[in-house]
Enzyme design. Sequence first.
Site, PDB file in Angstrom:
ATOM      1  CB  THR A 176       4.981  37.513 -59.057  1.00 54.63           C
ATOM      2  OG1 THR A 176       4.571  38.646 -58.310  1.00 54.63           O
ATOM      3  CG2 THR A 176       5.093  37.882 -60.524  1.00 54.63           C
ATOM      4  NE  ARG A 204       4.306  47.939 -55.332  1.00 53.27           N
ATOM      5  CZ  ARG A 204       4.681  46.749 -55.783  1.00 53.27           C
ATOM      6  NH1 ARG A 204       3.792  45.934 -56.286  1.00 53.27           N
ATOM      7  NH2 ARG A 204       5.925  46.363 -55.722  1.00 53.27           N
ATOM      8  CB  VAL A 205       2.101  49.923 -60.751  1.00 51.82           C
ATOM      9  CG1 VAL A 205       2.396  48.923 -61.854  1.00 51.82           C
ATOM     10  CG2 VAL A 205       0.657  50.418 -60.871  1.00 51.82           C
ATOM     11  N   GLY A 206       4.021  47.537 -59.375  1.00 55.15           N
ATOM     12  CA  GLY A 206       5.384  47.004 -59.303  1.00 55.15           C
ATOM     13  C   GLY A 206       6.014  46.847 -60.684  1.00 55.15           C
ATOM     14  CG  ASP A 207       9.004  43.875 -60.992  1.00 52.62           C
ATOM     15  OD1 ASP A 207       8.237  43.785 -60.014  1.00 52.62           O
ATOM     16  OD2 ASP A 207       9.640  42.901 -61.437  1.00 52.62           O
ATOM     17  CB  THR A 227       9.316  36.744 -59.180  1.00 46.86           C
ATOM     18  OG1 THR A 227       8.837  36.800 -57.810  1.00 46.86           O
ATOM     19  CG2 THR A 227      10.370  35.654 -59.291  1.00 46.86           C
ATOM     20  N   GLY A 230       9.582  44.643 -56.319  1.00 48.67           N
ATOM     21  CA  GLY A 230       9.274  45.405 -57.526  1.00 48.67           C
ATOM     22  C   GLY A 230       9.907  46.778 -57.612  1.00 48.67           C
TER      23      GLY A 230
HETATM   24  N1  ASP Z   1       7.509  41.852 -58.389  1.00 50.79           N
HETATM   25  C1  ASP Z   1       6.179  41.819 -57.842  1.00 50.79           C
HETATM   26  C2  ASP Z   1       5.757  43.213 -57.458  1.00 50.79           C
HETATM   27  O1  ASP Z   1       6.571  43.959 -56.945  1.00 50.79           O
HETATM   28  C3  ASP Z   1       6.077  40.952 -56.634  1.00 50.79           C
HETATM   29  C4  ASP Z   1       6.581  39.539 -56.770  1.00 50.79           C
HETATM   30  O2  ASP Z   1       7.369  39.240 -57.643  1.00 50.79           O
HETATM   31  O3  ASP Z   1       6.161  38.692 -55.971  1.00 50.79           O
HETATM   32  O4  ASP Z   1       4.601  43.558 -57.616  1.00 50.79           O
END
Ligand code: ASP
Length: 309
Positions: A176, A204-207, A227, A230
């Site tokens: 990320t 799916r959605v992350g942070d 990063t 998530g």
């Molecule tokens: N935080 C990101 C997610 O969960 C992944 C990452 O930081 O590489 O989508």
Amino acid sequence: MRNFSIAIHGGAGTLVKGLMTTELEAEYKAALKQALDKGYHVLETGGSALDAVETAVKSLEDTPLFNAGKGAVFTAEGTHEMDACIMDGKTRNAGAVSLVTGIKNPVSLARDVMDNSYHVFLAGEGAMQFAKGRGYTIESPEYFYDEIRYQQWQGIKDSETFQLDHSVKKDGKFGTVGAVACDQDGNIAAATSTGGMTNKKWGRVGDSPMVGAGNYANNKTCAISCTGSGEFFIRGVVAYDVASLMEHKNMSLKAASEEVIHKRILEIGGDGGLIAVDANGNIAMPFNTEGMYRGFKTSQGEETVLIYK
Ligand code: ASP
């Protein structure tokens, strides 16, 4: 003139040291340096923190080395679904998109949501309609294709596994991306962009696109881009937690971000890191993984690009 500065990251899921070659390391560092220089140039010429973070993140999205824009990971359906967020610490305006496909620079679409819509967060089909309405070109899947990402997906395609950069230490190119900056007027901003996790499904959605979880900015405290895993960063409301410790416990930028990354997020099982800046141009970049692609540059002449501890 006040101090100004910028910090960037390309993800906390780095290659384990033994697998990193000298050539690859040089490639990563050159890409990080290029993004840093572009963002710094905006600040140096009197531009806003907001423009600086967008510029730096666009540069990272344009290289296939990181998991954002070109080089984003594959979903379970073999597509690329990208998430991004940008926030202005001066006004606390924010824009975010998630589950967008074919958008070369998701961070700019997030900025567009902030600047040219009444809303903060647009997702999926609706976000794509907004993009088309704003005249965005929809790139073909080939633009985002990357052989290593494809092989990562092939390896787990028919399983129930989702591959987060940080859980797989042996594999190729992760990350990320994000940027935080403080400009000559003492305004700060943060931007984050990601392809999420390989083989993700169910929308799916992350942070990363979530204000307060993966991205946050408030002139009173700090600008943060995260990063990491998530699911944990959402539950830890990580970016806002740092701001909160500064505001309510009077902690410094460094102490607050270290408390969150080395203690609070670890307590619930999260791994990763963050980059942070305050309105005096101070920078912190803690992580609890083996490495984090990262760099910063300040008006006092400090400049560094690092991968490992
Ligand atoms: N935080 C990101 C997610 O969960 C992944 C990452 O930081 O590489 O989508």
